[in-house]
Design an enzyme around this catalytic site. Structure first.
Site, mmCIF file in Angstrom:
data_model
loop_
_atom_site.group_PDB
_atom_site.id
_atom_site.type_symbol
_atom_site.label_atom_id
_atom_site.label_comp_id
_atom_site.label_asym_id
_atom_site.label_seq_id
_atom_site.Cartn_x
_atom_site.Cartn_y
_atom_site.Cartn_z
ATOM 1 N N TYR A 1 0.806 -1.225 0.000
ATOM 2 C CA TYR A 1 0.000 0.000 0.000
ATOM 3 C C TYR A 1 0.837 1.272 0.000
ATOM 4 O O TYR A 1 0.357 2.334 0.341
ATOM 5 C CB TYR A 1 -0.950 -0.001 1.203
ATOM 6 C CG TYR A 1 -2.141 -0.941 1.042
ATOM 7 C CD1 TYR A 1 -2.170 -1.887 0.036
ATOM 8 C CD2 TYR A 1 -3.219 -0.875 1.904
ATOM 9 C CE1 TYR A 1 -3.250 -2.753 -0.110
ATOM 10 C CE2 TYR A 1 -4.312 -1.727 1.768
ATOM 11 C CZ TYR A 1 -4.315 -2.671 0.759
ATOM 12 O OH TYR A 1 -5.381 -3.512 0.622
ATOM 13 N N LYS B 1 3.514 -15.220 3.636
ATOM 14 C CA LYS B 1 3.561 -16.125 2.480
ATOM 15 C C LYS B 1 5.023 -16.260 2.075
ATOM 16 O O LYS B 1 5.396 -16.046 0.919
ATOM 17 C CB LYS B 1 2.691 -15.545 1.348
ATOM 18 C CG LYS B 1 2.478 -16.450 0.157
ATOM 19 C CD LYS B 1 1.500 -17.573 0.398
ATOM 20 C CE LYS B 1 1.473 -18.508 -0.804
ATOM 21 N NZ LYS B 1 0.543 -19.654 -0.630
ATOM 22 N N ASP C 1 -2.837 -18.142 2.970
ATOM 23 C CA ASP C 1 -3.972 -18.870 2.382
ATOM 24 C C ASP C 1 -4.536 -19.874 3.383
ATOM 25 O O ASP C 1 -5.758 -20.049 3.493
ATOM 26 C CB ASP C 1 -3.586 -19.537 1.050
ATOM 27 C CG ASP C 1 -2.214 -20.191 1.069
ATOM 28 O OD1 ASP C 1 -1.489 -20.062 2.095
ATOM 29 O OD2 ASP C 1 -1.850 -20.833 0.073
ATOM 30 N N ASP D 1 -5.686 -6.430 5.593
ATOM 31 C CA ASP D 1 -6.894 -5.786 5.083
ATOM 32 C C ASP D 1 -7.921 -6.856 4.708
ATOM 33 O O ASP D 1 -9.093 -6.790 5.084
ATOM 34 C CB ASP D 1 -6.516 -4.928 3.863
ATOM 35 C CG ASP D 1 -7.630 -3.983 3.439
ATOM 36 O OD1 ASP D 1 -8.665 -3.897 4.142
ATOM 37 O OD2 ASP D 1 -7.467 -3.327 2.397
ATOM 38 N N ASP E 1 -11.578 -8.183 6.908
ATOM 39 C CA ASP E 1 -12.956 -8.178 6.382
ATOM 40 C C ASP E 1 -13.555 -9.580 6.500
ATOM 41 O O ASP E 1 -14.736 -9.745 6.809
ATOM 42 C CB ASP E 1 -12.990 -7.734 4.915
ATOM 43 C CG ASP E 1 -13.015 -6.207 4.773
ATOM 44 O OD1 ASP E 1 -12.471 -5.521 5.661
ATOM 45 O OD2 ASP E 1 -13.571 -5.703 3.779
HETATM 46 MG MG MG Z 1 -10.707 -2.905 3.890
#
Ligand code: MG
Ligand code: NAI
Length: 332
Positions: free
Chosen positions: A125, A170, A203, A227, A231
Site C-alpha cells: 500500500y 507467504k 492462504d 486488510d 474483512d
Molecule cells: Mg478494507
C-alpha cells in the site's frame, strides 16, 4: 482535564455514523471538546484537497480522532489519494487493530474473540505502482523496522489477552519480502517467552479463519493480507456494520474508525448501522485510558443487539437514530 476529540465525517454514511458517535461520546458524561475536520472526496471536489492541512493538524493535536469513511474512485484521479491512507502514513500510525468478537446476532458465529494486528504503513500500500506499456508493476516494501514494531505491538497485546500470536505471511513464495517480515517477527517473539507463537501461510490462515476461528487470539500480518483477513473475520461475527478498527502509533495521535466504507448505496437514508462506529468509540475510550466507560459502551451495544433494535443490514427495521437512542439509553 478535557479530552480533545477530532471528528472527521468524510463522505457518504460518514455524515450519519460520526454524528451518532459524537452523541454517544457526549452521553458518556466525560469532559470532551470536539474539533470537526474535513477529509475525503467531497472536500476534494470542492477544494482540490482530500486532506486539508488543518485536518492533519487537528488530528495531530487531538487526544484521539473518530473517522467515518471516505469515498475513493476506482480509477486514478490526478491529485487524489485516500486521506485515511495518507493520515496513517503521515502520522506513522503503523498499527491497525481490528478486533472480531462474537455478537448476539443471527449472522454471528459463537466463540470468536480475535484481534488482527495489521501493518499499516508499508507493504503493497505504499503507492509505488507504475505502468510499463501493457505491464503493471507494484512495489511491495517490507522493512525490518516496520516488521519488528508491528510484531512488538502484537506480542504486547497478546500478553494482555490469551497469550497467543499467529504470524501470517507467504514466505514460501514471497521469499524476500515475507521472508524479512517472518524473520523480524520471529526475532521479536524471542522477547516474549510467555506468549505462544506460531506461523501460518496466509492462504491457510484464510481457510482456518472459516473452519476454526475460535482457535485464534492475535494475528499479526502485513498490510494487504491484514486488510483482506480482517474483512473476512468481520463477516464471521455479523458483518461490516459491527466491525471497528483503530490506527495507532508511538505518539498521542490515534484514529478510530468503522472498517466499512462510505456505503453510497444507502447514504442519506438514515439507515446506516452506527454500531461499528460505537465499537470504534469504545476502542477510542480505551486509548484515552477510560477502560470502564469503554466497557459500558460495549455492554450497551450488546444489550441493544440482544433487544433486536437493529438496522436493516442486521435484519431489523430500526434507523440510525433509533439504534443510537437505544444504545444511549442502555448506557445509563
Ligand atoms: Mg478494507
Ligand atoms: P462499503 O463498506 O462502503 O459498503 C459495502 C456494503 O456494506 C454496502 O452494501 C453497504 O451498504 C454495506 N454497509 C457498509 N457499512 C454499513 C453500515 N454501517 N450499515 C449498513 N450497511 C453498511 O464498501 P464499498 O461499497 O466497497 O465502498 C464504498 C466506498 O467506500 C468506496 O468509495 C470505497 O473506496 C470506500 N471505502 C472507504 C473506506 C474507508 O474510508 N476506510 C474503507 C472501505 C471502502
Amino acid at each position: 482535564m478535557t479530552y480533545r476529540i477530532c471528528l472527521i465525517e468524510g463522505d457518504g454514511i460518514g455524515h450519519e455514523v460520526v454524528p451518532a458517535g459524537r452523541r454517544l461520546l457526549e452521553a458518556t458524561g466525560l469532559p470532551l471538546t470536539f474539533v470537526p475536520a474535513e477529509a475525503g472526496w467531497d472536500v476534494f471536489q470542492r477544494t482540490g484537497l482530500a486532506l486539508p492541512a488543518e485536518t492533519l493538524e487537528a488530528v495531530r493535536e487531538a487526544d484521539a480522532t473518530l473517522f467515518g469513511a471516505v469515498s475513493s474512485p476506482l480509477h486514478a484521479v490526478e491529485g487524489y489519494r485516500s486521506p485515511i491512507i495518507e493520515l496513517r502514513r503521515t502520522l506513522d500510525l503503523y498499527a491497525n487493530l481490528r478486533p472480531a468478537q462474537s455478537h448476539p446476532v443471527p449472522g454471528s458465529r459463537e466463540g470468536i474473540d480475535l484481534l488482527i494486528v495489521r501493518e499499516n504503513t508499508e507493504g503493497l500500500y505504499v503507492g509505488r505502482e507504475r505502468r510499463e506499456g501493457d505491464t503493471a508493476v507494484a512495489e511491495r516494501i517490507i522493512t525490518r523496522r516496520g516488521s519488528e514494531r508491528i510484531a512488538r505491538a502484537a506480542f504486547r497485546l497478546a500478553h494482555m489477552r490469551r497469550g497467543h500470536v499467529t504470524i501470517v505471511h507467504k514466505a514460501n513464495v514471497l521469499r524476500t519480502t515475507c521472508g524479512l517480515f517472518r524473520e523480524a517477527a520471529l526475532a521479536v517473539a524471542a522477547d516474549f517467552p510467555d506468549v505462544h507463537v506460531e506461523e501460518m501461510l496466509v492462504d491457510v490462515a484464510a481457510m482456518r479463519l472459516i473452519t476454526e476461528p475460535e482457535r485464534f487470539d492475535v494475528l499479526v500480518t502485513t498490510n494487504l493480507f491484514g486488510d483482506i483477513l480482517s474483512d473476512e473475520a468481520a463477516a464471521l461475527v455479523g458483518g461490516l456494520g459491527l466491525a471497528p478498527s483503530g490506527n495507532i502509533g508511538e505518539g498521542r495521535a490515534a484514529i478510530f474508525e468503522p472498517v466499512h466504507g462510505s456505503a453510497p448505496d444507502i447514504a442519506g437514508r438514515g439507515i446506516a448501522n452506527p454500531l461499528a462506529t460505537f465499537l470504534a468509540v469504545a476502542m477510542l475510550l480505551d486509548h484515552l485510558g477510560e477502560a470502564e466507560v469503554a466497557m459500558r459502551v460495549r455492554y450497551a451495544v450488546g444489550h441493544t443487539l440482544r433487544s433486536r433494535v437493529v438496522t436493516p443490514d442486521l435484519g431489523g427495521e430500526a434507523t440510525t437514530h433509533k439504534v443510537t437512542e437505544a444504545v444511549i439509553a442502555a448506557l445509563g
